[in-house]
Write a protein that holds these residues in place. Structure first.
Motif: not given
Lengths: 220, 223
Positions: B138-150
């Motif tokens: 979760a912590p790594q996936a979250a950091a990876f996902s935030v950019g594209p998600l925005v």
């Protein structure tokens, strides 16, 4: 099948709409790629004014909903005394909005070009224009085929919005059929599948182009 | 008496429209991200039979126009199932599912970006499945996902303008009303566009800060 029974009498009408969608998309894609390439080259320019103007264009048209842009042109152009049809307005709006996204893709392609390659071209005595058109752009375009593909697919999906300004492209035609048959579910379900297959085919074509253009590259 | 001029009340009208747009955007974002996350976790654990269905549905949602999806939900489903549906309900359902489809792809690649070795190492250490998901992935996936998600959310904010077509009184619909009343398309649509622009910029800015914070927390600090 019930879906086919609903659609069958209107196939000709829907095909007309489909042809209009294809026409709008082809024109808009051509416009967007031209405008995008021009904007991208302006954005990579050394002149601050040129760069700023091109950046502002990209920024504004990527952050305002297409529907609002479309209404702006559709209702605004006649105010300026420019009377063109809804179809032409739609194509222009799609080209301008698409160009903003395409310029992003091409710009990042330009930025991937190795500085050494440009130095080599300079040493070979090529002029600045030649370097840009013969060295930088071919590499940049090759790299950006795939991301450009997703922008173009988006543009095809965006073309459905033209139905809101009275253009009877595929979605507009389907709206009429749904209203005539009182079978909106069947009509729109078929329409959804049609668009999905169209864009899937397009993405296959883009992959093929990508492979063909990059056939001499290693590791790409 | 003429009603064709702008009045101070128009500002209230604009704020109302902005409120509807933002409320719908926030609501559908929360629902969509939750569904997208659930789909990604189900996909990750290879629940039997679920993978092809999830991929097929999300691909169909991503590859068809939102306008057609809105028409299908708003006009099609009530006629097909003989139920009532308000424009707001139809809009919420459609945009939520659409956001979920895009979020699913981001979350999936976020989960896949976590190195296989790390998961194996965690297994060797005796961590359970849910512990691995919570503490390692979760912590790594979250950091990876935030950019594209925005990026996706900025896009979805603009997509909400389409709900005006099925009769939700959002910012674009207010623009339509003002446009028809005042017949000054340049001013009206420029103002509407500016409001959307500012909203999108604020969203992107906030997203950038969240991303920076998350990246700080996962950055390798050495032993």
């Amino acid at each position: 099948m019930r879906f086919w029974r609903v659609i069958e009498p209107y196939i000709g009408f829907l095909l007309q709409g489909f042809a209009l969608t294809i026409a709008a998309c082809l024109l808009a894609i051509a416009g967007a790629v031209l405008l995008g390439a021009l904007t991208a080259s302006m954005r990579s320019s050394g002149n601050r004014l040129v760069r700023g103007a091109a950046n502002a264009y990209g920024d504004v048209f990527r952050n305002v909903p297409f529907l609002v842009q479309l209404f702006f042109f559709f209702y605004g152009l006649p105010e300026l005394g420019i009377y063109i049809g809804a179809f032409e307005t739609g194509v222009i709006a799609m080209s301008i909005a698409g160009g903003a996204f395409v310029s992003d893709v091409i710009l990042s392609g330009i930025l991937t070009v190795d500085a050494g390659v440009i130095d080599a071209a300079k040493v070979s005595g090529l002029s600045r224009v030649k370097i840009f058109t013969r060295v930088v752009l071919p590499i940049a375009l090759r790299v950006s085929v795939r991301p450009m593909g997703s922008v173009l697919i988006n543009l095809v999906l965006t073309s459905s919005i033209l139905s809101t300004i009275t253009v009877n492209e595929l979605t507009g035609a389907a709206k009429i059929v749904a209203a005539t048959t009182f079978k909106p579910f069947e009509v729109y379900a078929v329409l959804l599948v049609l668009y999905a297959s169209l864009t899937t085919l397009l993405s296959f074509a883009i992959s093929a182009v990508h492979r063909r253009l990059n056939r001499f590259m290693t590791g790409g | 008496m003429r009603y064709a001029d702008f009045t101070p009340y128009d500002i209230v009208l604009l704020l109302q429209g902005l409120g509807v747009t933002l409320a719908l955007f926030i609501g559908t974002t929360l629902i969509g991200l939750t569904i997208g996350l659930l789909l990604a976790v189900v996909h990750h654990y290879r629940v039997p039979g679920c993978r092809p269905v999830i991929v097929l549905v999300t691909e169909a949602l991503k590859n068809s126009p939102v306008l057609v999806q809105l028409f299908l939900v708003f006009f099609g489903i009530p006629a097909f199932l003989h139920i009532r549906m308000t424009p707001v309900e139809a809009a919420t359902l459609t945009i939520s599912l659409n956001t979920a489809a895009f979020a699913f792809v981001v979350f999936r690649s976020g989960i896949e970006s976590v190195d296989r070795d790390q998961i194996e190492a965690a297994e060797v250490f005796g961590l359970g499945r849910s512990q691995i998901l919570r503490l390692v992935i979760a912590p790594q996936a979250a950091a990876f996902s935030v950019g594209p998600l925005v990026g996706i959310l900025v896009n979805q904010l603009q997509v909400t303008s389409l709900i005006s077509v099925i009769g939700v009184f959002d910012l674009t619909k207010i623009g339509n009303i003002l446009n028809l009343r005042t017949l000054q398309p340049f001013i009206v649509w420029a103002v509407i566009g500016l409001i959307y622009y500012l909203a999108a910029k604020t969203l992107a800015h906030a997203g950038g800060r969240i991303e920076a914070a998350l990246r700080r927390s996962v950055k390798w600090g050495g032993i």
